[in-house]
Design a protein around this motif. Structure first.
Motif, PDB file in Angstrom:
ATOM      1  N   PRO A   1       0.822  -1.218   0.000  1.00  0.00           N
ATOM      2  CA  PRO A   1       0.000   0.000   0.000  1.00  0.00           C
ATOM      3  C   PRO A   1       0.855   1.267   0.000  1.00  0.00           C
ATOM      4  CG  PRO A   1      -0.379  -1.311   2.011  1.00  0.00           C
ATOM      5  CD  PRO A   1       0.603  -2.072   1.167  1.00  0.00           C
ATOM      6  N   GLY A   2       2.096   1.191   0.502  1.00  0.00           N
ATOM      7  CA  GLY A   2       2.969   2.368   0.551  1.00  0.00           C
ATOM      8  C   GLY A   2       3.874   2.483  -0.666  1.00  0.00           C
ATOM      9  N   TRP A   3       3.841   1.502  -1.564  1.00  0.00           N
ATOM     10  CA  TRP A   3       4.681   1.478  -2.787  1.00  0.00           C
ATOM     11  C   TRP A   3       6.129   1.830  -2.429  1.00  0.00           C
ATOM     12  CZ3 TRP A   3       3.016   4.465  -7.907  1.00  0.00           C
ATOM     13  CH2 TRP A   3       3.449   3.735  -9.014  1.00  0.00           C
ATOM     14  N   ARG A   4       6.656   1.122  -1.402  1.00  0.00           N
ATOM     15  CA  ARG A   4       7.983   1.483  -0.888  1.00  0.00           C
ATOM     16  C   ARG A   4       9.097   0.731  -1.597  1.00  0.00           C
ATOM     17  NH1 ARG A   4       5.409   0.492   4.745  1.00  0.00           N
ATOM     18  NH2 ARG A   4       4.861  -1.230   3.413  1.00  0.00           N
ATOM     19  N   ASN A   5      10.298   1.253  -1.499  1.00  0.00           N
ATOM     20  CA  ASN A   5      11.490   0.568  -1.961  1.00  0.00           C
ATOM     21  C   ASN A   5      12.519   0.815  -0.876  1.00  0.00           C
ATOM     22  OD1 ASN A   5      13.807  -0.279  -3.665  1.00  0.00           O
ATOM     23  ND2 ASN A   5      12.285  -0.127  -5.296  1.00  0.00           N
ATOM     24  N   TYR A   6      13.268  -0.239  -0.481  1.00  0.00           N
ATOM     25  CA  TYR A   6      14.093  -0.057   0.716  1.00  0.00           C
ATOM     26  C   TYR A   6      15.285   0.860   0.444  1.00  0.00           C
ATOM     27  CZ  TYR A   6      16.808  -3.891  -1.261  1.00  0.00           C
ATOM     28  OH  TYR A   6      17.550  -4.678  -2.087  1.00  0.00           O
ATOM     29  N   GLY A   7      15.826   1.401   1.541  1.00  0.00           N
ATOM     30  CA  GLY A   7      16.675   2.578   1.445  1.00  0.00           C
ATOM     31  C   GLY A   7      18.144   2.390   1.177  1.00  0.00           C
ATOM     32  N   ALA A   8      18.508   1.513   0.237  1.00  0.00           N
ATOM     33  CA  ALA A   8      19.931   1.379  -0.087  1.00  0.00           C
ATOM     34  C   ALA A   8      20.244   2.126  -1.373  1.00  0.00           C
ATOM     35  CB  ALA A   8      20.279  -0.102  -0.257  1.00  0.00           C
ATOM     36  N   GLY A   9      21.554   2.242  -1.656  1.00  0.00           N
ATOM     37  CA  GLY A   9      21.955   2.802  -2.945  1.00  0.00           C
ATOM     38  C   GLY A   9      21.931   1.716  -4.000  1.00  0.00           C
ATOM     39  N   ILE A  10      21.917   2.142  -5.252  1.00  0.00           N
ATOM     40  CA  ILE A  10      21.971   1.191  -6.357  1.00  0.00           C
ATOM     41  C   ILE A  10      22.965   1.744  -7.386  1.00  0.00           C
ATOM     42  CG2 ILE A  10      19.910   2.201  -7.505  1.00  0.00           C
ATOM     43  CD1 ILE A  10      19.234  -0.702  -8.410  1.00  0.00           C
ATOM     44  N   SER A  11      23.772   0.845  -7.975  1.00  0.00           N
ATOM     45  CA  SER A  11      24.754   1.243  -8.984  1.00  0.00           C
ATOM     46  C   SER A  11      24.187   0.965 -10.363  1.00  0.00           C
ATOM     47  CB  SER A  11      26.047   0.437  -8.812  1.00  0.00           C
ATOM     48  OG  SER A  11      26.626   0.715  -7.561  1.00  0.00           O
ATOM     49  N   LEU A  12      24.437   1.874 -11.276  1.00  0.00           N
ATOM     50  CA  LEU A  12      23.842   1.750 -12.609  1.00  0.00           C
ATOM     51  C   LEU A  12      24.929   1.906 -13.667  1.00  0.00           C
ATOM     52  CD1 LEU A  12      20.972   4.217 -11.740  1.00  0.00           C
ATOM     53  CD2 LEU A  12      20.808   1.725 -11.725  1.00  0.00           C
TER      54      LEU A  12
ATOM     55  N   ARG B   1      22.304   3.750   8.175  1.00  0.00           N
ATOM     56  CA  ARG B   1      21.232   3.029   7.459  1.00  0.00           C
ATOM     57  C   ARG B   1      21.740   1.706   6.869  1.00  0.00           C
ATOM     58  NH1 ARG B   1      19.523   7.811   3.546  1.00  0.00           N
ATOM     59  NH2 ARG B   1      21.213   8.968   4.489  1.00  0.00           N
ATOM     60  N   ILE B   2      22.302   0.863   7.738  1.00  0.00           N
ATOM     61  CA  ILE B   2      22.912  -0.394   7.274  1.00  0.00           C
ATOM     62  C   ILE B   2      21.837  -1.395   6.859  1.00  0.00           C
ATOM     63  CG2 ILE B   2      24.405  -2.341   7.894  1.00  0.00           C
ATOM     64  CD1 ILE B   2      25.690  -0.526  10.001  1.00  0.00           C
ATOM     65  N   ILE B   3      22.043  -2.026   5.717  1.00  0.00           N
ATOM     66  CA  ILE B   3      21.144  -3.093   5.255  1.00  0.00           C
ATOM     67  C   ILE B   3      22.007  -4.316   4.965  1.00  0.00           C
ATOM     68  CG2 ILE B   3      19.579  -3.843   3.419  1.00  0.00           C
ATOM     69  CD1 ILE B   3      18.674  -0.976   3.104  1.00  0.00           C
ATOM     70  N   PHE B   4      21.563  -5.466   5.483  1.00  0.00           N
ATOM     71  CA  PHE B   4      22.258  -6.734   5.242  1.00  0.00           C
ATOM     72  C   PHE B   4      21.324  -7.607   4.414  1.00  0.00           C
ATOM     73  CE2 PHE B   4      22.527 -11.183   6.565  1.00  0.00           C
ATOM     74  CZ  PHE B   4      23.835 -11.457   6.236  1.00  0.00           C
ATOM     75  N   ARG B   5      21.831  -8.202   3.338  1.00  0.00           N
ATOM     76  CA  ARG B   5      20.925  -8.955   2.469  1.00  0.00           C
ATOM     77  C   ARG B   5      21.618 -10.193   1.897  1.00  0.00           C
ATOM     78  NH1 ARG B   5      16.631  -7.362  -1.586  1.00  0.00           N
ATOM     79  NH2 ARG B   5      16.164  -9.445  -2.372  1.00  0.00           N
ATOM     80  N   PRO B   6      21.159 -11.399   2.272  1.00  0.00           N
ATOM     81  CA  PRO B   6      21.680 -12.604   1.636  1.00  0.00           C
ATOM     82  C   PRO B   6      21.345 -12.576   0.142  1.00  0.00           C
ATOM     83  CG  PRO B   6      20.310 -13.130   3.550  1.00  0.00           C
ATOM     84  CD  PRO B   6      20.107 -11.686   3.251  1.00  0.00           C
ATOM     85  N   LEU B   7      22.258 -13.063  -0.697  1.00  0.00           N
ATOM     86  CA  LEU B   7      22.055 -12.957  -2.146  1.00  0.00           C
ATOM     87  C   LEU B   7      21.455 -14.234  -2.724  1.00  0.00           C
ATOM     88  CD1 LEU B   7      25.357 -11.156  -3.219  1.00  0.00           C
ATOM     89  CD2 LEU B   7      23.067 -10.168  -2.888  1.00  0.00           C
ATOM     90  N   GLU B   8      20.405 -14.037  -3.515  1.00  0.00           N
ATOM     91  CA  GLU B   8      19.749 -15.182  -4.158  1.00  0.00           C
ATOM     92  C   GLU B   8      19.688 -14.944  -5.661  1.00  0.00           C
ATOM     93  OE1 GLU B   8      16.284 -16.595  -1.285  1.00  0.00           O
ATOM     94  OE2 GLU B   8      16.354 -14.433  -1.560  1.00  0.00           O
ATOM     95  N   GLY B   9      19.588 -16.017  -6.406  1.00  0.00           N
ATOM     96  CA  GLY B   9      19.482 -15.873  -7.858  1.00  0.00           C
ATOM     97  C   GLY B   9      18.429 -16.831  -8.406  1.00  0.00           C
TER      98      GLY B   9
ATOM     99  N   ILE C   1      22.331   5.977  -7.331  1.00  0.00           N
ATOM    100  CA  ILE C   1      21.198   6.751  -6.795  1.00  0.00           C
ATOM    101  C   ILE C   1      20.618   5.948  -5.630  1.00  0.00           C
ATOM    102  CG2 ILE C   1      19.464   5.718  -8.367  1.00  0.00           C
ATOM    103  CD1 ILE C   1      18.214   8.586  -8.602  1.00  0.00           C
ATOM    104  N   MET C   2      19.927   6.611  -4.723  1.00  0.00           N
ATOM    105  CA  MET C   2      19.229   5.879  -3.673  1.00  0.00           C
ATOM    106  C   MET C   2      18.005   5.194  -4.295  1.00  0.00           C
ATOM    107  SD  MET C   2      20.947   6.149  -0.917  1.00  0.00           S
ATOM    108  CE  MET C   2      19.812   5.577   0.346  1.00  0.00           C
ATOM    109  N   ARG C   3      17.758   3.959  -3.893  1.00  0.00           N
ATOM    110  CA  ARG C   3      16.616   3.227  -4.464  1.00  0.00           C
ATOM    111  C   ARG C   3      15.285   3.952  -4.294  1.00  0.00           C
ATOM    112  NH1 ARG C   3      16.807  -2.448  -5.459  1.00  0.00           N
ATOM    113  NH2 ARG C   3      18.968  -3.084  -5.445  1.00  0.00           N
ATOM    114  N   PRO C   4      14.998   4.467  -3.085  1.00  0.00           N
ATOM    115  CA  PRO C   4      13.697   5.153  -2.949  1.00  0.00           C
ATOM    116  C   PRO C   4      13.586   6.344  -3.892  1.00  0.00           C
ATOM    117  CG  PRO C   4      14.683   4.747  -0.791  1.00  0.00           C
ATOM    118  CD  PRO C   4      15.726   4.416  -1.797  1.00  0.00           C
ATOM    119  N   THR C   5      14.714   7.012  -4.185  1.00  0.00           N
ATOM    120  CA  THR C   5      14.669   8.165  -5.095  1.00  0.00           C
ATOM    121  C   THR C   5      14.350   7.698  -6.513  1.00  0.00           C
ATOM    122  OG1 THR C   5      16.384   9.162  -3.723  1.00  0.00           O
ATOM    123  CG2 THR C   5      15.956  10.216  -5.843  1.00  0.00           C
ATOM    124  N   LEU C   6      15.028   6.640  -6.953  1.00  0.00           N
ATOM    125  CA  LEU C   6      14.753   6.108  -8.301  1.00  0.00           C
ATOM    126  C   LEU C   6      13.309   5.601  -8.384  1.00  0.00           C
ATOM    127  CD1 LEU C   6      15.604   5.317 -11.152  1.00  0.00           C
ATOM    128  CD2 LEU C   6      16.601   3.212 -10.219  1.00  0.00           C
TER     129      LEU C   6
END
Ligand SMILES: Cc1cc2nc3c(=O)[nH]c(=O)nc-3n(C[C@H](O)[C@H](O)[C@H](O)COP(=O)(O)OP(=O)(O)OC[C@H]3O[C@@H](n4cnc5c(N)ncnc54)[C@H](O)[C@@H]3O)c2cc1C
Length: 375
Positions: A38-49, A264-272, A105-110
């Motif tokens: 309902p909030g159309w959120r995206n978590y607050g990490a950076g993303i490389s493009l 604003r640390i985020i830890f994320r196990p990687l899946e594919g 860019i920050m994910r929420p900004t994109l």
């Protein structure tokens, strides 16, 4: 095919689904998008493009917004753990001679930039909503929604991500997401003037930074973790600081000292996940992470999902019917998406095994060259 007023449903409002909405509205299709959050959120990490992503942004019409709110930079600098320069890797300017070859860019900004463009394009957006049934019949796809609505569509696009319910429903035998043996740490830190583009330090782990705006950058660090066990968020700061301990480079030391409650640390196990073709059944097609979720070693997961949207719209516009468009779409996308998922997986594997540095850099170069090709 003339898409004017054809009814299209997009399930999932992530980067791939929003890009599809923007492109299909350009063809004057009547586009509904349902997003479960309902909030159309995206978590607050950076993303490389990379350059290919900026090229896709130009086509989508969001490049100027990205250049205003993110950080566009050229090249990648690699260093030894003590800060001595190791390599300077150029990034070709794929979006045009006037646009740097990559950025962050920050994910929420994109996500906000894309959401604004999605709405401005005339997409009907339903938040906090998803589908309950999808029946693909002779006259169209009949869909029922959690808010009680029912509607018939000419095409349904599932962009509901790695844990897609649509994939589960349509392709119960599809492969499941697989843990890669690595996890990634990210944090947001102030951007010092010497950080003019992405930088990486090649030690026992490989921390890197990438600017995400004029005054912030994000730190990323991939850690080998054979077992995907729970990590208590209360320990994030201590663990991340410890992972940076072997680096004597002054900038890494400064970053280590800055890691505190504001980082604003985020830890994320990687899946594919790479789903073999077909990527469609009848008039329902799957795009983005739903069919090709990659680990971030080539920083191209968002890129290939967004490109899916561009190619799908292109094939729909040029084909005689939906089915032939979907067939052409999946065949045009397969090799590039397979390359990103499998090469990223291999890069991670080499890191886990402490394998050949030559193979790692060769695979990196080959993948970058392949990504620079037109879509
Ligand atoms: C740690 C990490 C770092 C990464 N770093 C990079 C990077 O630097 N560069 C890069 O290019 N890529 C990166 N990626 C990959 C990138 O984040 C993904 O490829 C991209 O976000 C996929 O977008 P998507 O829209 O296909 O899927 P998602 O982002 O998963 O979007 C799916 C959307 O569908 C919604 N949804 C889910 N279920 C339903 C449902 N049943 N009904 C309706 N809506 C639903 C979700 O709420 C979500 O909004 C990274 C990935 C990870 C895990």
């Amino acid at each position: 095919m003339n898409l004017a007023q054809r009814r299209i449903l997009i399930i999932g409002g992530g980067f791939s689904g929003m890009s599809a909405a923007i492109e299909l509205r350009k063809l004057d299709a009547a586009v509904d998008l349902v997003e479960i959050d309902p909030g159309w959120r995206n978590y607050g990490a950076g993303i490389s493009l990379g350059g290919a992503t900026l090229r896709a942004f130009r086509q989508l019409g969001i490049l100027d917004a990205f250049l205003r709110e993110g950080a566009a930079t050229d090249g990648l600098q690699a260093f030894l753990p003590n800060g001595a320069p190791l390599a300077s890797i150029p990034t070709p300017r794929l979006a045009g001679p006037d646009v740097p070859g990559g950025g962050g860019i920050m994910r929420p900004t994109l996500a906000r930039i894309l959401a604004e463009a999605t709405r401005a394009a005339g997409t009907t957006v339903h938040l906090g909503c998803t589908v309950t049934t999808i029946d693909d019949g002779a006259e169209g796809v009949d869909v029922a929604f959690t808010d009680g609505r029912r509607a018939r569509y000419d095409l349904v696009i599932a962009a509901d991500g790695l844990y897609s319910k649509t994939r589960e429903r349509l392709f119960p035998d599809a492969p499941k997401p697989r843990y890669s043996g690595q996890a990634v740490w990210r944090a947001v830190l102030p951007r010092p003037p010497e950080v003019t583009g992405p930088m990486m330090w090649m030690g026992p782990v490989k921390p890197g930074v990438n600017p995400v705006s004029a005054d912030e950058m994000y730190l990323f660090l991939t850690e080998n973790r054979p077992v995907n066990d729970h990590v208590d968020p209360a320990t994030f700061e201590t663990r991340l600081r410890a992972l940076l301990e072997p680096f004597s480079a002054p900038l890494v030391r400064t970053m280590r000292d800055q890691i505190g409650p504001d980082a604003r640390i985020i830890f994320r196990p990687l899946e594919g996940l790479l789903m073999p073709r077909p990527w469609y059944r009848g008039r329902v097609v799957l795009i983005g992470d739903t069919v090709h979720a990659t680990t971030p070693h080539l920083a191209s997961g968002a890129c290939i999902g967004i490109e899916d949207a561009l190619v799908l719209a292109d094939e729909l516009a040029r084909a005689d019917g939906v089915e032939s468009a979907l067939e052409a779409f999946q065949n045009r996308r397969w090799e590039r998406c397979r390359m990103v998922v499998e090469n990223s997986g291999r890069l991670g594997q080499i890191e886990i095994e402490g394998g050949s540095k030559e193979e790692h850099s060769q695979l990196m170069r080959e993948s970058m060259a392949a990504l620079a090709q037109p879509i």
